[in-house]
Motif scaffolding. Structure first.
Motif, PDB file in Angstrom:
ATOM      1  N   ASP A  96      44.309  48.421  36.872  1.00  0.00           N
ATOM      2  CA  ASP A  96      44.912  47.326  36.115  1.00  0.00           C
ATOM      3  C   ASP A  96      45.209  46.142  37.027  1.00  0.00           C
ATOM      4  O   ASP A  96      44.931  44.987  36.688  1.00  0.00           O
ATOM      5  N   ASP A  97      45.756  46.419  38.226  1.00  0.00           N
ATOM      6  CA  ASP A  97      45.996  45.355  39.200  1.00  0.00           C
ATOM      7  C   ASP A  97      44.689  44.696  39.627  1.00  0.00           C
ATOM      8  O   ASP A  97      44.604  43.470  39.735  1.00  0.00           O
ATOM      9  N   ALA A  98      43.672  45.522  39.887  1.00  0.00           N
ATOM     10  CA  ALA A  98      42.381  44.986  40.328  1.00  0.00           C
ATOM     11  C   ALA A  98      41.790  44.071  39.263  1.00  0.00           C
ATOM     12  O   ALA A  98      41.238  43.005  39.576  1.00  0.00           O
ATOM     13  N   GLU A  99      41.908  44.464  37.998  1.00  0.00           N
ATOM     14  CA  GLU A  99      41.366  43.635  36.912  1.00  0.00           C
ATOM     15  C   GLU A  99      42.071  42.282  36.856  1.00  0.00           C
ATOM     16  O   GLU A  99      41.419  41.231  36.728  1.00  0.00           O
ATOM     17  N   LEU A 100      43.385  42.282  36.961  1.00  0.00           N
ATOM     18  CA  LEU A 100      44.141  41.026  36.928  1.00  0.00           C
ATOM     19  C   LEU A 100      43.774  40.124  38.103  1.00  0.00           C
ATOM     20  O   LEU A 100      43.600  38.907  37.947  1.00  0.00           O
ATOM     21  N   LEU A 101      43.653  40.703  39.280  1.00  0.00           N
ATOM     22  CA  LEU A 101      43.311  39.922  40.474  1.00  0.00           C
ATOM     23  C   LEU A 101      41.929  39.288  40.351  1.00  0.00           C
ATOM     24  O   LEU A 101      41.740  38.103  40.644  1.00  0.00           O
ATOM     25  N   LEU A 102      40.960  40.071  39.900  1.00  0.00           N
ATOM     26  CA  LEU A 102      39.598  39.545  39.804  1.00  0.00           C
ATOM     27  C   LEU A 102      39.474  38.525  38.683  1.00  0.00           C
ATOM     28  O   LEU A 102      38.699  37.561  38.797  1.00  0.00           O
ATOM     29  N   ASP A 103      40.228  38.701  37.620  1.00  0.00           N
ATOM     30  CA  ASP A 103      40.257  37.695  36.567  1.00  0.00           C
ATOM     31  C   ASP A 103      40.766  36.366  37.129  1.00  0.00           C
ATOM     32  O   ASP A 103      40.223  35.291  36.824  1.00  0.00           O
ATOM     33  N   ALA A 104      41.790  36.440  37.985  1.00  0.00           N
ATOM     34  CA  ALA A 104      42.325  35.229  38.621  1.00  0.00           C
ATOM     35  C   ALA A 104      41.316  34.624  39.592  1.00  0.00           C
ATOM     36  O   ALA A 104      41.162  33.397  39.663  1.00  0.00           O
ATOM     37  N   VAL A 105      40.618  35.474  40.357  1.00  0.00           N
ATOM     38  CA  VAL A 105      39.595  34.985  41.292  1.00  0.00           C
ATOM     39  C   VAL A 105      38.515  34.223  40.542  1.00  0.00           C
ATOM     40  O   VAL A 105      38.084  33.128  40.953  1.00  0.00           O
ATOM     41  N   LEU A 106      38.065  34.762  39.419  1.00  0.00           N
ATOM     42  CA  LEU A 106      36.980  34.129  38.663  1.00  0.00           C
ATOM     43  C   LEU A 106      37.453  32.864  37.962  1.00  0.00           C
ATOM     44  O   LEU A 106      36.647  31.961  37.687  1.00  0.00           O
TER      45      LEU A 106
END
Length: 662
Positions: free
Chosen positions: A193-203
């Motif tokens: 869940d953390d990884a998904e949020l971080l990568l969404d922010a990166v993109l």
């Protein structure tokens, strides 16, 4: 919070400190002593080689590095160290080859790029020297903390890499590369869940960062968001339609959606381009096995093993069919591969488990147990499992999930009666119960769904520690609206696995830890506890190499402790939620199939249907280790199979205590 330091880890730290103080002779002596206890330990072998080089024992260092490569071929620093050895020998070409191998495994290695630039200039390779200098410039533009953490992550030092990069982000705010790295660490640690949020922010910050988008796809696949993953893959494939990684991920997403025929088509398209790709043959075989196409699956598994001799996963997959008879020639090949010095650790323990099964089928029980024991010991070297953590969690559930807590929250949660949870230990007959229920016209068979553990992880949060967890205590703080929301979220997240039948099965065995949560968010769900005779169940787990999770199964002592904790927790649930859970003993099902089928259906408020008794005729995908067994009528011969191994089960009996006799 990092796991507790073991005596080996403490000694590794001491040796590293000796090396930092240039006390290489002492470090060498200490490393040699420790290596006798842990002969396949990566860090000990590496420190031994470095100490040998600093003491000018270059041939010894190279021999140690060869041994290290055989066991840990993807460890980038071993190749960097090999490069330093060849520089000491003034051998430019092998030094260049070693440093190149290092940076191909781990691009965040300034020392290797620096050495390559110098070596390329020395040998007149100016274009390559400029390339190395360019990589140095790229790394130089990144914060030192991000470079260091990236390098450590590449070599598997996950927790230290997380500490460094998380500290950098807290101090400096958003940084695309640091955020992407933290997401990769989250993926590795299964904090998706953390990884998904971080990568969404990166993109959001860098929408054309294709590598980050592919990381995002991997996280979506891990979270079983297969439709979303396909949407992101479509964006990537528009840019690179022939990219093999993207196309392979697309096939994986189709598997996740249960579209096995389509997945096989996609894998075979890739296979026409690279017919010698053993991993593709393995993926095709897994899909064929799930569809019940046993003979075709066997052919693909054999092809994978023929293409890559010593491919442990291919041999273990054959063994994991449970019904495959190995030939004498195959056993000989497996034995030779298992002892070969260049066999990788992952292949070695897969081969050990396969040999254990092959020799068990041949009636060679002492030799079989020796391979099971070795395979488990090798697999355990990759695990950080601590039984104390599991036991502490069980005691917290008992102290917090009381009858008073449930009484005060009666009537809360989502009222749906659609889910049927099957819990217990793996290898306790849960797949058989699932197949029986999935043979009913009103029930959807799914798989081991990860949604309840993910909800528990969401409630746990990232700030709590193993010694002071937020969950399950947080259950006392949640409102009626929270329980309703979580129940509805579970139903929404699992909808992708269903085709419209009114009831469905969630067969995640470890959900026995979360029965309190399940009852609070889905009070009308049915819960079945699949139970099996303790020694039979525990030893069956010891023989099983799981694709992921179930880290407690790789030592007899850990399995015994886990079983005791499971029984203690189930007794608590029976006490505070009387009548909520139906216990189904596997041995009883084998002895009286129809009687138990009627009992199960009555508990689930389902009318009796005869196909549930003839479950083996039901055509559906089955994704667990028992997939072939539940496609056959019940047989009694396997109930007492563990008795052949009883002479070696002393540690298990001791860990089980009085339960060993129940």
């Amino acid at each position: 919070m990092s796991p507790p330091t073991s005596p080996v880890e403490a000694e590794v730290r001491r040796i590293r400190e000796l090396m930092q103080r240039n006390k290489f002779a002492q470090a060498l002596t200490a490393a040699e002593a420790l290596l006798a206890l842990v002969p396949e330990n990566r860090d000990v072998l590496y420190m031994l080689a470095v100490s040998q080089r600093y003491l000018q024992r270059i041939p010894d260092a190279l021999a140690t590095l060869a041994r290290l490569e055989a066991l840990h071929p993807n460890f980038s620093r071993l190749f960097q160290e090999r490069g330093h050895c060849y520089v000491a020998l003034r051998s430019a070409e092998p030094a260049i080859a070693a440093f190149l191998h290092a940076v191909n495994l781990n691009p965040a290695m300034p020392a290797s790029w620096n050495a390559l630039e110098a070596l390329f200039r020395m040998t007149g390779q100016e274009a390559n020297a400029l390339m190395a200098a360019s990589h140095l410039t790229t790394l130089g533009a990144l914060p030192t903390e991000v470079v260091t953490a990236t390098s450590m992550f590449s070599d598997g030092e996950i927790h230290e890499a997380e500490r460094i990069v998380r500290g950098y982000l807290l101090a400096h705010g958003n940084h695309v590369e640091a955020m992407r790295l933290l997401a990769k660490i989250g993926t590795k640690l299964d904090v998706l869940d953390d990884a998904e949020l971080l990568l969404d922010a990166v993109l959001t910050l860098a929408p054309d960062y294709h590598a980050a988008r592919f990381d995002y796809v991997q996280v979506l696949l891990g979270r079983h968001k297969h439709v979303r993953a396909l949407e992101e893959l479509d964006k990537l494939l528009k840019v690179e339609p022939l990219n093999r990684s993207y196309r392979t991920a697309r096939a994986t997403a189709r598997v996740g959606l249960g579209e096995f025929e389509r997945a096989i088509e996609l894998y075979r398209e890739l296979l026409t381009e690279t017919p010698q790709a053993a991993e593709l043959h393995l993926s095709i075989a897994h899909a064929l096995k799930t569809l019940g196409r046993r003979d075709e699956a066997i052919e693909s598994y054999r092809t994978a093993a023929a293409i890559r001799p010593g491919y442990g996963d291919a041999y273990w997959s054959l063994a994991n069919l449970k019904t495959y008879p190995f030939t004498d020639e195959e056993i000989t090949r497996m034995r030779a591969a298992e002892t070969a010095p260049n066999t990788q650790l992952v292949d070695r323990f897969h081969l050990c488990f396969a040999l254990g099964k092959a020799l068990e089928d041949a009636g060679q029980y002492a030799a079989s147990f020796a391979y099971y024991e070795r395979g488990n010991a090798l697999k355990k070297t990759e695990s950080r499992y601590r039984p104390e953590s599991t036991e502490r969690n069980a005691h917290l559930q008992i102290s917090i999930c009381t009858a008073e807590l449930f009484a005060a929250r009666q009537g809360m949660g989502c009222p749906s009666a659609a889910p049927i949870f099957i819990v217990g230990l793996p290898r306790a007959g849960s797949t058989l119960l699932e197949q029986i229920l999935a043979s009913h016209s009103q029930v959807e068979g799914t798989t081991e769904l990860p949604e309840i553990p993910r909800l528990a992880q969401e409630l746990q949060g990232r700030e709590s520690t193993d010694s002071s967890p937020r969950y399950p205590g947080v259950l006392r703080e949640l409102t009626a609206a929270d329980f309703q929301r979580l129940g509805e979220k579970y139903l929404a997240d699992t909808r992708v696995y269903r085709t419209g039948k009114p009831r469905f099965i969630d067969k995640m065995p470890n959900n026995f830890r979360h029965i309190g949560l399940i009852h609070l968010i889905l009070p009308n769900a049915k819960i079945i506890d699949a139970r099996r005779e303790p020694l039979a169940c525990c030893f069956s787990n010891f023989k099983q190499l799981f694709a992921s999770g179930q880290e407690f199964t790789y030592s007899l002592e850990d399995i015994g402790r886990y079983y005791r904790s499971y029984i203690e927790l189930m007794q608590h649930w029976d006490s505070v939620l009387p009548g909520k859970i139906l216990r189904v003993q596997h041995e009883d099902v084998v002895e009286d199939l129809e009687g138990n089928v009627r009992r199960i259906l009555e508990f689930c408020d389902l009318p009796f249907e005869s196909p549930c008794v003839e479950f083996y005729k039901t055509e559906r995908s089955v994704r667990t280790a028992s997939s072939e067994q539940v496609r056959q009528p019940i047989f009694k011969e396997g109930l007492d199979q563990w008795l052949y191994f009883e002479p070696w089960l002393g540690p298990l009996k001791e860990a089980l205590g009085d339960m060993a006799k129940s």
